[in-house]
Design a protein around this motif. Sequence first.
Motif, PDB file in Angstrom:
ATOM      1  N   GLN A  13       0.829  -1.210   0.000  1.00  0.00           N
ATOM      2  CA  GLN A  13       0.000   0.000   0.000  1.00  0.00           C
ATOM      3  C   GLN A  13       0.858   1.252   0.000  1.00  0.00           C
ATOM      4  OE1 GLN A  13      -2.528  -0.396   3.398  1.00  0.00           O
ATOM      5  NE2 GLN A  13      -3.937  -1.848   2.403  1.00  0.00           N
ATOM      6  N   PHE A  14       1.948   1.192   0.754  1.00  0.00           N
ATOM      7  CA  PHE A  14       2.836   2.354   0.798  1.00  0.00           C
ATOM      8  C   PHE A  14       3.405   2.671  -0.580  1.00  0.00           C
ATOM      9  CE2 PHE A  14       7.221   3.856   1.003  1.00  0.00           C
ATOM     10  CZ  PHE A  14       7.026   5.075   1.628  1.00  0.00           C
ATOM     11  N   TRP A  15       3.834   1.610  -1.285  1.00  0.00           N
ATOM     12  CA  TRP A  15       4.398   1.845  -2.620  1.00  0.00           C
ATOM     13  C   TRP A  15       3.330   2.340  -3.591  1.00  0.00           C
ATOM     14  CZ3 TRP A  15       9.149   2.719  -3.446  1.00  0.00           C
ATOM     15  CH2 TRP A  15      10.132   2.109  -2.639  1.00  0.00           C
ATOM     16  N   TYR A  16       2.102   1.847  -3.453  1.00  0.00           N
ATOM     17  CA  TYR A  16       1.007   2.366  -4.286  1.00  0.00           C
ATOM     18  C   TYR A  16       0.812   3.867  -4.056  1.00  0.00           C
ATOM     19  CZ  TYR A  16      -0.526  -2.292  -5.774  1.00  0.00           C
ATOM     20  OH  TYR A  16      -0.605  -3.514  -6.339  1.00  0.00           O
ATOM     21  N   VAL A  17       0.769   4.235  -2.778  1.00  0.00           N
ATOM     22  CA  VAL A  17       0.582   5.648  -2.432  1.00  0.00           C
ATOM     23  C   VAL A  17       1.739   6.484  -2.945  1.00  0.00           C
ATOM     24  CG1 VAL A  17       0.444   7.307  -0.538  1.00  0.00           C
ATOM     25  CG2 VAL A  17      -0.860   5.163  -0.432  1.00  0.00           C
ATOM     26  N   ALA A  18       2.959   5.980  -2.778  1.00  0.00           N
ATOM     27  CA  ALA A  18       4.135   6.720  -3.245  1.00  0.00           C
ATOM     28  C   ALA A  18       4.107   6.886  -4.753  1.00  0.00           C
ATOM     29  CB  ALA A  18       5.406   5.998  -2.807  1.00  0.00           C
ATOM     30  N   MET A  19       3.727   5.825  -5.463  1.00  0.00           N
ATOM     31  CA  MET A  19       3.687   5.894  -6.920  1.00  0.00           C
ATOM     32  C   MET A  19       2.617   6.874  -7.393  1.00  0.00           C
ATOM     33  SD  MET A  19       5.056   4.916  -9.711  1.00  0.00           S
ATOM     34  CE  MET A  19       6.017   3.498  -9.141  1.00  0.00           C
ATOM     35  N   VAL A  20       1.428   6.817  -6.788  1.00  0.00           N
ATOM     36  CA  VAL A  20       0.350   7.747  -7.159  1.00  0.00           C
ATOM     37  C   VAL A  20       0.754   9.185  -6.866  1.00  0.00           C
ATOM     38  CG1 VAL A  20      -1.996   8.481  -6.617  1.00  0.00           C
ATOM     39  CG2 VAL A  20      -1.479   6.048  -6.891  1.00  0.00           C
ATOM     40  N   SER A  21       1.397   9.410  -5.725  1.00  0.00           N
ATOM     41  CA  SER A  21       1.840  10.768  -5.367  1.00  0.00           C
ATOM     42  C   SER A  21       2.858  11.282  -6.368  1.00  0.00           C
ATOM     43  CB  SER A  21       2.438  10.772  -3.963  1.00  0.00           C
ATOM     44  OG  SER A  21       1.493  10.345  -3.018  1.00  0.00           O
ATOM     45  N   PHE A  22       3.776  10.415  -6.771  1.00  0.00           N
ATOM     46  CA  PHE A  22       4.792  10.826  -7.739  1.00  0.00           C
ATOM     47  C   PHE A  22       4.162  11.181  -9.080  1.00  0.00           C
ATOM     48  CE2 PHE A  22       7.857   9.650 -11.105  1.00  0.00           C
ATOM     49  CZ  PHE A  22       8.844  10.572 -10.824  1.00  0.00           C
ATOM     50  N   LEU A  23       3.230  10.342  -9.526  1.00  0.00           N
ATOM     51  CA  LEU A  23       2.552  10.629 -10.801  1.00  0.00           C
ATOM     52  C   LEU A  23       1.752  11.920 -10.713  1.00  0.00           C
ATOM     53  CD1 LEU A  23       1.303   7.045 -11.768  1.00  0.00           C
ATOM     54  CD2 LEU A  23       3.206   8.322 -12.782  1.00  0.00           C
ATOM     55  N   LEU A  24       1.080  12.147  -9.582  1.00  0.00           N
ATOM     56  CA  LEU A  24       0.321  13.385  -9.402  1.00  0.00           C
ATOM     57  C   LEU A  24       1.236  14.588  -9.418  1.00  0.00           C
ATOM     58  CD1 LEU A  24      -2.379  14.746  -8.828  1.00  0.00           C
ATOM     59  CD2 LEU A  24      -1.976  14.382  -6.384  1.00  0.00           C
ATOM     60  N   TRP A  25       2.404  14.445  -8.787  1.00  0.00           N
ATOM     61  CA  TRP A  25       3.378  15.546  -8.786  1.00  0.00           C
ATOM     62  C   TRP A  25       3.837  15.866 -10.200  1.00  0.00           C
ATOM     63  CZ3 TRP A  25       8.644  15.624 -10.100  1.00  0.00           C
ATOM     64  CH2 TRP A  25       9.317  16.787  -9.765  1.00  0.00           C
ATOM     65  N   LEU A  26       4.073  14.825 -11.008  1.00  0.00           N
ATOM     66  CA  LEU A  26       4.482  15.036 -12.400  1.00  0.00           C
ATOM     67  C   LEU A  26       3.396  15.763 -13.194  1.00  0.00           C
ATOM     68  CD1 LEU A  26       6.234  11.655 -13.338  1.00  0.00           C
ATOM     69  CD2 LEU A  26       7.315  13.863 -12.932  1.00  0.00           C
ATOM     70  N   VAL A  27       2.141  15.379 -12.991  1.00  0.00           N
ATOM     71  CA  VAL A  27       1.028  16.032 -13.690  1.00  0.00           C
ATOM     72  C   VAL A  27       0.934  17.498 -13.313  1.00  0.00           C
ATOM     73  CG1 VAL A  27      -1.479  16.115 -13.938  1.00  0.00           C
ATOM     74  CG2 VAL A  27      -0.290  13.915 -13.987  1.00  0.00           C
ATOM     75  N   LEU A  28       1.014  17.797 -12.006  1.00  0.00           N
ATOM     76  CA  LEU A  28       0.945  19.189 -11.549  1.00  0.00           C
ATOM     77  C   LEU A  28       2.104  20.002 -12.092  1.00  0.00           C
ATOM     78  CD1 LEU A  28      -0.153  18.728  -7.825  1.00  0.00           C
ATOM     79  CD2 LEU A  28      -1.529  19.566  -9.726  1.00  0.00           C
TER      80      LEU A  28
END
Length: 703
Positions: A13-28
């Motif tokens: 779950q932690f890696w899922y959250v980290a991956m989603v956060s990273f992708l969101l950061w890239l989009v922003l």
Amino acid sequence: MAMEKSSSKYRTQFWYVAMVSFLLWLVLLYLFSSSATTVHTHERLFRQENVINLPINVPKHVQESDQAVLSVDVPQHDQEPDQPVVSDVDNNTLPVNTRGNDTSREVQISEDAKVVTDLVEELEKEKIENEKKRADSGLSGRTTWSRRGHREPRKARLEPEKKRVRHNDDDNERNVVNSDENHQSYEKELNFLEPKDDVGSKKDRVGKEMANGLSDNDIESDNNSETVSEPKNQRHFTPNKTVSKAKNRVTSRRNRPKVMVRPRATRRNDPCRGKYVYMHDVPSLFNEELLKNCWTLSRWTDMCELTSNFGLGPRLPNMEGVSGWFATNQFTLEVIFHNRMKQYKCLTKDSSLASAVYVPYYPGLDLMRFLWGPFPFMRDAAALDLMKWLRERPEWKRMDGRDHFMVAGRTTWDFMRTPENESDWGNRLMILPEIRNMTMLLIESSPWNYHGFAVPYPTYFHPSTNAEILQWQNRMRRIKRRYLFSFVGAPRPNLGDSIRTEIMDQCKASRRKCKLLECVSGSQKCYKPDQIMKFFLSSTFCLQPPGDSYTRRSTFDSILAGCIPVFFHPGSAYAQYVWHLPKDIGKYSVFIPEKNVKEGKASIEKVLSRIPRGKVVAMREEVVKLIPRLMYFNPSGKRGDAGRFEDAFDVAVDGVLQRVEGLRKRIEKGNEEIFEFPEQFSWKYNVFGNVEKHEWDSYFDRH
């Protein structure tokens, strides 16, 4: 075993959250980068096109000198390495590209050089004539310090030269200082009165300074430039000094439009003769799409609800037995005005008939989206796009936009951010060159501004028929008022000059004669229309001191309730709503100088108690008569006898038409200047028709 499975689950779950956060950061990051690039691109395009391109014949020798001037290195101001170099200039004209072979820039500099050269040559001839006269009378044309080669302080050196070029014994100083209205300071000063060896050196000096980023509007700006970056409190600034004649003559070359086309004549008995208005069909992203995405307009307020019903907001129950009441937000004027314009009786689709042109942009709602956001440059994006769109319209080219007008549902100060202070409050709408050619209607204008005019805040009452107006007026005449005066508002402890604390203290001391509604944190009474109106309906006088800015919506709510307003600063109404309020301020209001209240020299209760009853009745009658002019009819209403009353919309459109016609006549007569008074005295000219000394001068003296 169970613990290992649980630990593995948490790691996954932690890696899922980290991956989603990273992708969101890239989009922003991508969105931010693309929006920034878009805004800067639009701004560069915007700066490269000047709103006024006068047709001129450029002498060959001037063209050659201009080509040399353009080759001079220009210092960069916070520019990216490969971007065109621009300079921060005043709010009359934004900078243009100074690199390459930009033809428009060359022509503009040539025109400026020609104007400046004419002035210099004229002063030089006058100097020679004066020296001849002094020689004939036995006086030497040189002073002791000049013969010795001694350099006195600049002020002392300029004094003798000023006396030589004085016309008709004029005692005004003629220093021309390069200072713009955005409070941008330059080390160099362009002074036509400074003695030089020959005219050629002056031409060279002017050319070099123009190449270093000075626009022609720097020449016309005042010695002490007007502050345009305003926080919420806009009440203390130092006024500009009188514009010198030399600067005015340069300004006149820039003020005249290259073409001046009158509206096509109609038959003499046409009821809309001289009143036709053409409405631009602007792209929907400037108005309709803002309403469709109303949920993005504010973080804390449901603007979807408040912009419903043509901008009037949710409907309220009848008040005092009269219908037509809405929970109207004070910042929705743009939507209300646009919908009223759609029903304007003299609206035309033929722009050749139009005496004025309306631009249906919602600048206040557009600004609201980014006002508290982290990206200040986004506040300017839509405005810059719209200005570029307008410049390409054939209607704009008729008078360079001087027959255009726009409505902004916020105060002037929300649109006057300086370019060098990108993180300050608001955007730069009011300092754009196109806007400065237009007529701007705002709920509060600047007293020191040519093109901004105040119109009433939206109130809660929007009748659909004239019968509703008459019914409400009669009710206001008969209602019994228990209290002598009242105040609805919050203290302003952070504003040192605010008199609200003193007013509230006096109200508390006059318990039986004053009713106080203190808008403290957590109280909802001040946000309920019925509660506010009950206060005003029960009072003879309503106190209206300045708040964060000069004006208050409360002023119009109280007049709507038949309550006589009491003002403490002339900027709260008298110098603002010049089209909507009577010139004779004593007919409908009471004025108590704020200084007297601040120093404890004036008792509000005593001042109001001494007014004779007969005068109070006459003042209330005048206030009741003003009600239709200070509110906006329901755009969806069908008034059978529509000509009986004029609402705030009708009065505002008539004011715009008269102003545009006045500008058109001055241009046609060939007047040297479109405006015959310095901009810092705009309030005085609009109120009194002159700029002579007045007792209110101290109120608008910006220290």
